[in-house]
Design a protein around this motif. Structure first.
Motif, PDB file in Angstrom:
ATOM      1  N   LEU A   1     -10.010  24.245  30.582  1.00 23.13           N
ATOM      2  CA  LEU A   1      -9.635  25.440  29.959  1.00 23.13           C
ATOM      3  C   LEU A   1      -8.209  25.803  30.461  1.00 23.13           C
ATOM      4  N   ALA A   2      -7.892  25.552  31.466  1.00 21.19           N
ATOM      5  CA  ALA A   2      -6.517  26.150  32.168  1.00 21.19           C
ATOM      6  C   ALA A   2      -5.410  25.168  31.598  1.00 21.19           C
ATOM      7  N   THR A   3      -5.740  24.063  31.164  1.00 20.53           N
ATOM      8  CA  THR A   3      -4.668  23.168  30.626  1.00 20.53           C
ATOM      9  C   THR A   3      -4.475  23.543  29.019  1.00 20.53           C
ATOM     10  N   LEU A   4      -5.524  23.805  28.440  1.00 15.49           N
ATOM     11  CA  LEU A   4      -5.388  24.277  26.941  1.00 15.49           C
ATOM     12  C   LEU A   4      -4.509  25.716  26.936  1.00 15.49           C
ATOM     13  N   VAL A   5      -4.796  26.891  27.929  1.00 13.38           N
ATOM     14  CA  VAL A   5      -4.449  27.908  27.769  1.00 13.38           C
ATOM     15  C   VAL A   5      -2.907  27.699  28.196  1.00 13.38           C
TER      16      VAL A   5
ATOM     17  N   VAL B   1       2.916  27.965  27.327  1.00 15.17           N
ATOM     18  CA  VAL B   1       4.079  27.134  27.513  1.00 15.17           C
ATOM     19  C   VAL B   1       4.852  26.829  26.402  1.00 15.17           C
ATOM     20  N   LEU B   2       4.082  26.421  25.279  1.00 14.25           N
ATOM     21  CA  LEU B   2       4.446  26.178  24.045  1.00 14.25           C
ATOM     22  C   LEU B   2       5.108  27.092  23.299  1.00 14.25           C
ATOM     23  N   ILE B   3       4.518  28.187  22.993  1.00 18.91           N
ATOM     24  CA  ILE B   3       4.929  29.211  22.376  1.00 18.91           C
ATOM     25  C   ILE B   3       6.012  30.329  23.015  1.00 18.91           C
ATOM     26  N   PHE B   4       5.562  30.801  24.324  1.00 21.44           N
ATOM     27  CA  PHE B   4       6.513  31.647  24.883  1.00 21.44           C
ATOM     28  C   PHE B   4       7.527  31.056  25.775  1.00 21.44           C
ATOM     29  N   ALA B   5       7.506  29.950  26.257  1.00 21.78           N
ATOM     30  CA  ALA B   5       8.384  29.353  27.188  1.00 21.78           C
ATOM     31  C   ALA B   5       9.269  28.128  26.539  1.00 21.78           C
TER      32      ALA B   5
END
Length: 435
Positions: free
Chosen positions: A102-106, A111-115
């Motif tokens: 779950l941590a990997t998915l979130v 990271v992809l969207i906001f970073a």
């Protein structure tokens, strides 16, 4: 019986705040990398000249792109890995072993969207502005991470060297000339830059890469004055010529003894024959050598850029071109060089216009053999090579390794060439079409 520790305790909120802060730092590093690598150094230089300290710093830190990217990537990976580790800890605490997935998915989504996507999208659309704003902080980051980055650079170069790859940070991937030429070609393709604008700018850029022999008037086409001709014939020739300056030779045309300027000639004749009561003089005593100017010779390997500078420095517009043995090859004028930038220049004394392409029914073009490859490429939007020959006929002869006969057909460089007419050993007309 022990009481389970609450999940949403102080440590959870502190860790969550740390993750958010790390994502902000990741976004900063990602956006900075994109802004500093995408920013135009030309625009930054312009802003720096106007007094922008941020643009000046951005220019300074982008001088060594390898060091810059290494520092930014180091900072970005540090914060991303740390954020992922903290997220794994709190998700594991809350959901057990399934918290890792779950941590990997979130974290991947965050990271992809906001970073990554969001800051890089902003940076790519406002690269110069963003580069100037982040340059101060990034310069500190580069300074702090310098020891680690230098060690990594040595390691990377060593690994690449094992595979036979040599790296030189001082060599730019593209020269400034190629960057400008590529931008002009892309702008023309997208309809932003007109063809005439592209041709003029590329013509000016190419002056340093082209020699006078490429555009000179060949010696077989030079109009000359024989110093032994009668003065009346010389005067008539100058008046009927379309040129203001004519070379003067003695004995054979290789022996150039001077350059006759029509204005100098007419002044001398006027002084000799015009009396107080009208025309009373005798032209038989006129000697053209009294008015000729010293000939100016240049090597055929002189670049157009250097030759234009020499014309401006010497206050002359006319030069004779010789080869390494001193033999006359042709002549070049300042107008010839300017035509490479602005196109054909004609006046009221020019006999013809710029050669145009005549399309046939089968889609081919009838081309004068003496037409330069550069002019053909300009008019037809082609890209025939001009390294081995200057004219279309010269290109066919070079590729055929012989002087073709009328009717012979050749295919090379993606084009079909057919010899239409020939005069002695000169190909006068060819039919060309893309394959």
């Amino acid at each position: 019986m022990e009481t389970a520790a609450p999940v949403l305790d102080y440590a959870f909120w502190m860790t969550s705040a740390a993750i958010i802060g790390l994502l902000v730092l990741s976004a900063f590093f990602s956006g900075s990398e994109t802004a500093l690598t995408a920013a135009s150094r030309g625009k930054l230089r312009s802003q720096a000249d106007k007094g922008s300290p941020g643009a000046e710093r951005a220019l300074k830190i982008t001088e060594d792109n390898e060091r810059l990217i290494g520092s930014v990537l180091l900072g970005n990976n540090l914060v991303n890995i740390l954020a992922a580790s903290l997220a794994t800890a709190i998700f594991t605490r809350a959901f057990g072993e399934s918290g890792v997935a779950l941590a990997t998915l979130v974290m991947t989504l965050l990271v992809l969207i906001f970073a990554e996507v969001l800051p890089k999208t902003y940076a790519i659309t406002n690269s110069e502005t963003a580069a100037a704003k982040v340059s101060g902080v990034i310069s500190v980051v580069v300074l702090v991470f310098a020891p680690v980055v230098n060690a990594v650079r040595v390691l990377v170069r060593g690994i690449l060297k094992l595979f036979g790859v040599e790296t030189d940070p001082d060599i730019h991937i593209l020269s400034v000339h190629e960057e400008i030429a590529g931008a002009l070609a892309l702008g023309h393709q997208e309809g932003v830059v007109e063809k005439d604008q592209r041709d003029r700018l590329l013509g000016a850029l190419d002056l340093a890469d082209r020699d006078v022999e490429e555009i000179m008037l060949h010696r077989s086409e030079i109009e000359m004055i024989n110093v032994d001709d009668a003065p009346e014939d010389i005067l008539t020739q100058c008046l009927e010529s379309a040129y203001t300056r004519l070379p003067v030779y003695r004995g054979e045309q290789e022996n150039i003894v001077g350059i006759a300027h029509a204005k100098d000639l007419l002044r001398a004749v006027d002084e000799m024959v015009r009396g107080p009561d009208g025309i009373t003089g005798d032209l038989s005593k006129f000697n053209v050598m009294d008015v000729v100017r010293e000939p100016y010779f240049v090597p055929e390997t002189t670049t157009l850029d250097d030759q234009m500078k020499q014309f401006l420095k010497r206050h002359t517009h006319f030069a004779l071109v010789v080869d390494e043995y001193g033999a006359l090859q042709g002549l070049i004028t300042l107008e010839d060089i300017l035509e490479e930038i602005v196109g054909e220049i004609t006046d009221e004394f020019d006999d013809g216009e710029e050669p145009t392409l005549n399309a046939s029914e089968d889609g081919s073009f009838l081309v004068d053999g003496a037409m330069t490859i550069r002019d053909l490429n300009r008019q037809a939007e082609w890209s025939l090579p001009d390294e081995e020959a200057n004219t279309v006929a010269g290109l066919v002869i070079h590729e055929a390794q012989s002087i073709p006969d009328v009717g012979q057909v050749f295919s090379f460089h993606g084009f079909r060439f057919e010899v239409v007419s020939k005069s002695q050993n000169r190909l006068t007309e060819l039919k060309v079409r893309p394959l």
